[in-house]
Every structure is written in structure tokens, then in C-alpha cells.
Write a protein that holds these residues in place. Sequence first.
Motif, PDB file in Angstrom:
ATOM      1  N   TYR A  92     -19.533  31.395 -35.444  1.00  0.00           N
ATOM      2  CA  TYR A  92     -19.621  29.938 -35.477  1.00  0.00           C
ATOM      3  C   TYR A  92     -19.087  29.413 -34.153  1.00  0.00           C
ATOM      4  O   TYR A  92     -17.999  29.773 -33.727  1.00  0.00           O
ATOM      5  N   ARG A  93     -19.857  28.554 -33.498  1.00  0.00           N
ATOM      6  CA  ARG A  93     -19.432  28.033 -32.205  1.00  0.00           C
ATOM      7  C   ARG A  93     -19.817  26.560 -32.108  1.00  0.00           C
ATOM      8  O   ARG A  93     -20.938  26.174 -32.418  1.00  0.00           O
ATOM      9  N   LEU A  94     -18.859  25.754 -31.654  1.00  0.00           N
ATOM     10  CA  LEU A  94     -19.105  24.337 -31.418  1.00  0.00           C
ATOM     11  C   LEU A  94     -19.508  24.139 -29.961  1.00  0.00           C
ATOM     12  O   LEU A  94     -18.922  24.734 -29.065  1.00  0.00           O
ATOM     13  N   HIS A  95     -20.506  23.293 -29.735  1.00  0.00           N
ATOM     14  CA  HIS A  95     -20.900  22.966 -28.363  1.00  0.00           C
ATOM     15  C   HIS A  95     -19.954  21.939 -27.765  1.00  0.00           C
ATOM     16  O   HIS A  95     -19.807  21.859 -26.549  1.00  0.00           O
ATOM     17  N   ASP A  96     -19.325  21.154 -28.623  1.00  0.00           N
ATOM     18  CA  ASP A  96     -18.379  20.132 -28.179  1.00  0.00           C
ATOM     19  C   ASP A  96     -17.129  20.253 -29.047  1.00  0.00           C
ATOM     20  O   ASP A  96     -17.198  20.100 -30.277  1.00  0.00           O
ATOM     21  N   LEU A  97     -15.979  20.520 -28.447  1.00  0.00           N
ATOM     22  CA  LEU A  97     -14.741  20.731 -29.192  1.00  0.00           C
ATOM     23  C   LEU A  97     -14.360  19.520 -30.031  1.00  0.00           C
ATOM     24  O   LEU A  97     -13.664  19.653 -31.036  1.00  0.00           O
ATOM     25  N   ARG A  98     -14.830  18.344 -29.637  1.00  0.00           N
ATOM     26  CA  ARG A  98     -14.513  17.126 -30.393  1.00  0.00           C
ATOM     27  C   ARG A  98     -15.177  17.122 -31.771  1.00  0.00           C
ATOM     28  O   ARG A  98     -14.803  16.335 -32.636  1.00  0.00           O
ATOM     29  N   ASP A  99     -16.127  18.004 -31.998  1.00  0.00           N
ATOM     30  CA  ASP A  99     -16.810  18.075 -33.293  1.00  0.00           C
ATOM     31  C   ASP A  99     -16.003  18.818 -34.359  1.00  0.00           C
ATOM     32  O   ASP A  99     -16.381  18.814 -35.530  1.00  0.00           O
ATOM     33  N   HIS A 100     -14.904  19.422 -33.971  1.00  0.00           N
ATOM     34  CA  HIS A 100     -14.107  20.203 -34.926  1.00  0.00           C
ATOM     35  C   HIS A 100     -13.703  19.361 -36.138  1.00  0.00           C
ATOM     36  O   HIS A 100     -13.860  19.788 -37.279  1.00  0.00           O
ATOM     37  N   GLU A 101     -13.192  18.176 -35.929  1.00  0.00           N
ATOM     38  CA  GLU A 101     -12.757  17.307 -37.025  1.00  0.00           C
ATOM     39  C   GLU A 101     -13.907  17.004 -37.976  1.00  0.00           C
ATOM     40  O   GLU A 101     -13.773  17.088 -39.195  1.00  0.00           O
ATOM     41  N   VAL A 102     -15.054  16.669 -37.425  1.00  0.00           N
ATOM     42  CA  VAL A 102     -16.226  16.323 -38.241  1.00  0.00           C
ATOM     43  C   VAL A 102     -16.694  17.526 -39.058  1.00  0.00           C
ATOM     44  O   VAL A 102     -16.962  17.415 -40.257  1.00  0.00           O
ATOM     45  N   ILE A 103     -16.785  18.677 -38.423  1.00  0.00           N
ATOM     46  CA  ILE A 103     -17.225  19.895 -39.123  1.00  0.00           C
ATOM     47  C   ILE A 103     -16.243  20.262 -40.232  1.00  0.00           C
ATOM     48  O   ILE A 103     -16.646  20.613 -41.344  1.00  0.00           O
TER      49      ILE A 103
END
Length: 80
Positions: free
Chosen positions: A58-69
Amino acid sequence: MEEKSTTFTATHGVMTTEVGVISGELELRTICDDQGTLKLSITYVGAKEWYTLPGEDYRLHDLRDHEVIHRMLATVLERP
């Protein structure tokens, strides 16, 4: 590295890699490293042993998406 944790009730259960389906009062933990790699784990509230959710890489393209995910996963795993 950032860690997020949420407790919820899973009435229909959550599949884990190690022990199959678990249900009841659970805690979801997501950890995102500086490269965007996301680790997903779950445990019974108050337990010491953590289990992994199925899947890998699992990899996020934008670290700011962590909270949303994290919030999205907790919501989906809790719904009846």
C-alpha cells in the motif's frame, strides 16, 4: 513516520492475514512512513497482538492523504 489509531465495533468481522475473521471491539492502526508506504494492522481493544489486513504494498502518492485513508478504512470496517 506517522501513526493513526481508531477504535470501532465490527459486527460482521474484519479479515486478517494471520487468524482469519475477527469481530467485536477492535482498534485499527495505520502507519505511514516518509516514502508513503502504508502499513495496516488491527487488534482487539486492549490486546497486545496485532494482525495485518490482507494485501501488500500500500502506497500513498501524497502523504497528506493518510488521515483520509485512515478514516475511510475505519468507517468501512465498522459498517454493518
